[in-house]
Design a protein around this motif. Structure first.
Motif, PDB file in Angstrom:
ATOM      1  N   GLU A   1     -19.366   1.744  -2.616  1.00 51.25           N
ATOM      2  CA  GLU A   1     -19.868   1.121  -0.921  1.00 51.25           C
ATOM      3  C   GLU A   1     -20.070   1.741   0.821  1.00 51.25           C
ATOM      4  OE1 GLU A   1     -15.514   0.688  -2.004  1.00 51.25           O
ATOM      5  OE2 GLU A   1     -17.086   1.556  -3.268  1.00 51.25           O
TER       6      GLU A   1
ATOM      7  N   VAL B   1       0.351   1.985   7.220  1.00 51.57           N
ATOM      8  CA  VAL B   1      -0.676   2.892   6.999  1.00 51.57           C
ATOM      9  C   VAL B   1      -1.667   1.305   7.649  1.00 51.57           C
ATOM     10  CG1 VAL B   1      -3.176   2.626   5.922  1.00 51.57           C
ATOM     11  CG2 VAL B   1      -1.437   3.046   4.847  1.00 51.57           C
TER      12      VAL B   1
ATOM     13  N   ARG C   1      -2.634  -0.166  -5.004  1.00 52.53           N
ATOM     14  CA  ARG C   1      -3.312   0.369  -3.614  1.00 52.53           C
ATOM     15  C   ARG C   1      -2.784   1.235  -3.403  1.00 52.53           C
ATOM     16  NH1 ARG C   1      -6.638  -1.350   0.361  1.00 52.53           N
ATOM     17  NH2 ARG C   1      -7.695   0.488   1.192  1.00 52.53           N
TER      18      ARG C   1
ATOM     19  N   VAL D   1     -10.559   0.858  -2.647  1.00 50.63           N
ATOM     20  CA  VAL D   1      -9.392  -0.515  -2.615  1.00 50.63           C
ATOM     21  C   VAL D   1      -9.416  -0.069  -4.630  1.00 50.63           C
ATOM     22  CG1 VAL D   1      -9.121  -2.782  -3.316  1.00 50.63           C
ATOM     23  CG2 VAL D   1     -10.181  -1.631  -1.138  1.00 50.63           C
TER      24      VAL D   1
ATOM     25  N   GLU E   1      -4.682  -5.122   2.292  1.00 51.80           N
ATOM     26  CA  GLU E   1      -4.277  -4.526   0.476  1.00 51.80           C
ATOM     27  C   GLU E   1      -5.890  -4.867  -0.033  1.00 51.80           C
ATOM     28  OE1 GLU E   1      -1.135  -4.871  -2.475  1.00 51.80           O
ATOM     29  OE2 GLU E   1      -0.790  -5.341  -0.813  1.00 51.80           O
ATOM     30  N   SER E   2      -6.401  -5.710   1.276  1.00 48.70           N
ATOM     31  CA  SER E   2      -7.425  -5.880  -0.309  1.00 48.70           C
ATOM     32  C   SER E   2      -8.610  -5.168   0.461  1.00 48.70           C
ATOM     33  CB  SER E   2      -7.767  -7.364  -0.716  1.00 48.70           C
ATOM     34  OG  SER E   2      -8.086  -8.723   0.974  1.00 48.70           O
ATOM     35  N   GLU E   3      -9.125  -4.511   1.396  1.00 47.91           N
ATOM     36  CA  GLU E   3     -10.078  -3.810   2.302  1.00 47.91           C
ATOM     37  C   GLU E   3     -10.157  -2.719   2.112  1.00 47.91           C
ATOM     38  OE1 GLU E   3      -9.838  -4.705   6.460  1.00 47.91           O
ATOM     39  OE2 GLU E   3      -7.775  -4.435   6.533  1.00 47.91           O
ATOM     40  N   GLY E   4     -11.165  -1.882   2.659  1.00 49.85           N
ATOM     41  CA  GLY E   4     -11.038  -0.617   2.555  1.00 49.85           C
ATOM     42  C   GLY E   4     -11.148   0.768   4.092  1.00 49.85           C
TER      43      GLY E   4
ATOM     44  N   VAL F   1       6.045  -0.576  -5.663  1.00 47.94           N
ATOM     45  CA  VAL F   1       4.717  -1.051  -4.951  1.00 47.94           C
ATOM     46  C   VAL F   1       4.967  -0.480  -3.735  1.00 47.94           C
ATOM     47  CG1 VAL F   1       3.534  -1.228  -6.978  1.00 47.94           C
ATOM     48  CG2 VAL F   1       4.359  -3.200  -6.019  1.00 47.94           C
ATOM     49  N   GLU F   2       6.033  -0.659  -3.480  1.00 48.36           N
ATOM     50  CA  GLU F   2       6.687  -1.436  -2.172  1.00 48.36           C
ATOM     51  C   GLU F   2       7.145   0.085  -1.852  1.00 48.36           C
ATOM     52  OE1 GLU F   2       8.394  -4.499  -1.015  1.00 48.36           O
ATOM     53  OE2 GLU F   2       6.792  -5.926  -1.511  1.00 48.36           O
ATOM     54  N   SER F   3       7.158   0.120   0.039  1.00 45.20           N
ATOM     55  CA  SER F   3       7.037   1.362   0.813  1.00 45.20           C
ATOM     56  C   SER F   3       7.382   1.334   2.150  1.00 45.20           C
ATOM     57  CB  SER F   3       5.720   2.156   0.689  1.00 45.20           C
ATOM     58  OG  SER F   3       5.839   3.155   1.963  1.00 45.20           O
TER      59      SER F   3
ATOM     60  N   ILE G   1       6.647   2.540   4.032  1.00 42.85           N
ATOM     61  CA  ILE G   1       5.310   3.208   4.995  1.00 42.85           C
ATOM     62  C   ILE G   1       4.165   2.032   5.448  1.00 42.85           C
ATOM     63  CG2 ILE G   1       3.353   5.376   5.438  1.00 42.85           C
ATOM     64  CD1 ILE G   1       6.168   6.878   3.213  1.00 42.85           C
TER      65      ILE G   1
ATOM     66  N   ILE H   1       1.202  -1.237   0.047  1.00 44.48           N
ATOM     67  CA  ILE H   1      -0.319   0.469   0.224  1.00 44.48           C
ATOM     68  C   ILE H   1       0.957   1.181  -0.226  1.00 44.48           C
ATOM     69  CG2 ILE H   1      -1.985   1.478   1.090  1.00 44.48           C
ATOM     70  CD1 ILE H   1      -2.492  -1.567   2.655  1.00 44.48           C
ATOM     71  N   ARG H   2       1.002   2.277  -0.687  1.00 50.71           N
ATOM     72  CA  ARG H   2       1.378   3.439  -0.583  1.00 50.71           C
ATOM     73  C   ARG H   2       1.237   4.207  -0.895  1.00 50.71           C
ATOM     74  NH1 ARG H   2       3.661   3.809  -6.990  1.00 50.71           N
ATOM     75  NH2 ARG H   2       1.797   2.827  -7.474  1.00 50.71           N
TER      76      ARG H   2
END
Lengths: 234, 234
Positions: B229, B13, A95, A89, B57-60, B7-9, B11, A11-12
């Motif tokens: 959603e 969340v 993401r 998402v 990664e797959s959830e809001g 796409v890696e960081s 940081i 996630i960025r």
DNA sequence: CCAAAAGTGTTTTAATTACACCCATGC
DNA sequence: GCATGGGTGTAATTAAAACACTTTTGG
């Protein structure tokens, strides 16, 4: 950079800013305007988007907002506040969680802003199609501004240090999209005791108007829960 | 998971939630209370912290808030709103951006909440030392609630579907920390037309009080810019 | 009957709005 | 002088607050 995978994430975090100013239209009326950046890469190549960038590991959220704001416009904001964190998402192919700020810049600063390739200022209620969910974001920023102008002094973020009551009223009218009674407007603002009159007047047309400046050094509005660094008056 | 490093960081969340409910104290008055989690790992091991967890990664964002809320309390919130994104560089040893939500749960749900190891409910104005910047976060959440109760129906998030005006007033009084005039309170709420009277009364003490329920299916308050959603009534 | 909470009425105060009117300057 | 925006005055409306008073139950 680090060998441990536990501090890495797919996630960025991005930081974008809705930068608002006042601009005169053809008829001479003040209107809200904001800068957009033309995307030169996918996704959404060729569409207009909010100024922003990736959050650097060594900078705070509001610092990143101020940095990207300066990078795209060359300006320093007179007001900066966090708007919302967007993290659905499906809002981007990869993401991305975008922490969005909104900022006000003074009108005369904006006209002196560096003209930059791929950056253009648009009338706030005549925007092109925007990339990602940025249209909804701008709409919310405008809602926040219109709401906040009712109970704070944020509108002064559009004005220079000294201004007339007509200047201030014009800013309110542009934000709210409706005319305000000059007499009642005057009474309401001096009921807040937030302006102190100077001995200077603006002349040039009809009766000269007294110039005012901010009465206090306090913030124009409540900017939310700020960290110690953010609280410092820069 | 992904081979691309772009796409890696470094940081991460996190999503945390200030979960609020009403609880009766010794004197029988309603008071704000919230659940905290005892940290069993560094940093801040042994201190109390807000319920939360890493954003998957797959959830809001709001889904993550609801998920962690359910994991720690077993409850579903009657109201959920994003509070603020905290991302100061020094708020944690590693770089963490916390998107914080605030939620209301109904009093009778909270009393039926699963009792869980390492989770305790505290009186909102008698909190232990909190980990990270969580004390400031709770303070801001309480400010938001007290503010929002003045121009919305959020307080109903503490109450069951049917309630008396005294119930509602008690919720307001607990939130605001002051007494309200029953006569004026009645007039103000029915001026909003947000309640419809039922034909049922609550009996048991003195004169029976009429029960009311929500007049509309709309949200208790403006929850901000929601994704499609999130807009669905779940 | 009495205490106590539910519910209604009334008075006062303050804030908002609408709008008439005077003032001071450029032309 | 006169058009125009700056600035003041005032009455009408609306909302908020304070509080007396009536109603209906449990004991």
């Amino acid at each position: 950079m680090t060998r441990s995978t536990s501090v890495e994430s797919g996630i960025r975090v991005a930081v974008s800013t809705v930068i608002l100013t006042l601009r005169r239209d053809d008829t001479g009326d003040a209107r809200l305007a904001l800068p957009l950046v033309l995307r030169t890469r996918d996704p959404h190549r060729g569409e207009w988007a909010l100024p922003g960038g990736w959050l650097d590991e060594s900078e705070g959220l509001s610092s990143a907002a101020a940095r990207t704001l300066a990078e795209t416009t060359g300006l320093a904001p007179s007001y900066l506040e966090q708007l919302y964190a967007f993290g659905a998402v499906d809002r981007s192919p990869s993401r991305v969680v975008s922490v969005v700020y909104w900022a006000l810049v003074r009108a005369e600063d904006a006209t002196a802003a560096i003209a930059q390739e791929n950056v253009r200022w648009f009338d706030a209620d005549d925007l092109p199609p925007l990339a990602f969910d940025h249209a909804r974001i701008v709409e919310y920023a405008l809602w926040r501004l219109r709401n906040k102008v009712g109970y704070s002094r944020v509108a002064q973020g559009f004005l220079p240090p000294e201004f007339t009551l007509a200047d201030l009223r014009e800013a309110y009218e542009a934000i709210l999209g409706r005319r305000l009674d000059p007499a009642n407007f005057r009474r309401q603002v001096d009921a807040t005791r937030s302006l102190i009159p100077t001995n200077a007047f603006r002349t040039g047309s009809h009766r000269p108007a007294r110039l005012y400046r901010d009465a206090t050094d306090v913030e124009l509005a409540d900017r939310g829960p700020l960290s110690p660094e953010e609280t410092r008056t820069s």
